[in-house]
Design an enzyme around this catalytic site. Sequence first.
Site, short mmCIF file in Angstrom:
data_model
loop_
_atom_site.label_atom_id
_atom_site.label_comp_id
_atom_site.label_asym_id
_atom_site.label_seq_id
_atom_site.Cartn_x
_atom_site.Cartn_y
_atom_site.Cartn_z
N HIS A 1 -70.25 -7.43 -2.93
CA HIS A 1 -70.09 -8.54 -2.01
C HIS A 1 -69.09 -8.21 -0.90
O HIS A 1 -69.38 -8.36 0.28
CB HIS A 1 -69.65 -9.80 -2.76
CG HIS A 1 -69.72 -11.03 -1.92
ND1 HIS A 1 -68.77 -11.33 -0.96
CD2 HIS A 1 -70.63 -12.02 -1.88
CE1 HIS A 1 -69.11 -12.48 -0.37
NE2 HIS A 1 -70.23 -12.91 -0.91
N HIS B 1 -77.69 -13.43 -1.58
CA HIS B 1 -77.25 -12.18 -0.93
C HIS B 1 -78.22 -11.03 -1.22
O HIS B 1 -78.47 -10.22 -0.34
CB HIS B 1 -75.84 -11.81 -1.39
CG HIS B 1 -74.79 -12.66 -0.77
ND1 HIS B 1 -74.75 -12.95 0.57
CD2 HIS B 1 -73.71 -13.29 -1.31
CE1 HIS B 1 -73.71 -13.71 0.84
NE2 HIS B 1 -73.06 -13.95 -0.29
CO CO Z 1 -71.16 -14.63 -0.36
#
Ligand code: CO
Length: 264
Positions: free
Chosen positions: A147, A209
């Site tokens: 991330h 994501h």
């Molecule tokens: Co995020």
Amino acid sequence: MKTAIVLAAFGSRRENAMNSLEHITKRVQEAYPDVPVRVAYTSKTIRGHMKKAGEEVDSVPMALDNLLAEGVTHVAIQSLHLIPGTEFHELLSLANEQTLKDDGFNRVEVGFPLVAGEAGVEMIADTILSITPEGKETNDAVLFMGHGTKHDGNIYYEILHRAFQKRDRTIHMGAMEAEPGIDTIIKRFQKDGVKKAYLLPFLFGTGWHAARDMVGDDETSWKSRLEQAGIECEAILKGAGEYDRLVDIWLKHLDDAMKRMAKC
Ligand code: CO
């Protein structure tokens, strides 16, 4: 003494991301059949979206309030995050507050995220390497998409990358919202003459994501970016929480927290 476990996940609204959460919840319930296990989301944004859609999920403080009302005295909060960043440190503050409160729990322990600190990095690197795809050619690369964070915990992506490189020069760790980002990685791949890259999420689940930033059709996704650079890309969409070997590490952190809690 009445004990409970709260699994603190970042949270996701996507169906695919549930595989990871359901898998780890089942493993935790099997390991602690007599202990109530609750799931809470640490992301306020995700909880807000879910509320609008009519599906409410507890925040960690909400889950704790409910457990307290049910007479629970000892609670272990297990972080399902990957690195110790903002979310994990917020859990530590929360545990501190809850333990100091007069009418609160007797004990609140927080289990480490997957990467528990520098001491755990070598072992984690070995475990992650054990889940890399088979049948990879010598010049192929394996790229994990983490991330990334503005929190100092971002250093763990770089530490993991160095640990991978020590073992195998073709394995890389990148970060979506920080460094090493996709630009840095493409430059490295071009220098190394990489023709094909296996792309894997270093994310708890394959939610938004993974779908958008990793393999989305948009020209800014990592898959598109690699392809634009002339690198063939094969994505493996499986979240960290779906691999038993990685879940074993989270379970070890939870076991440590449960043991700490049982000590007076
Ligand atoms: Co995020």
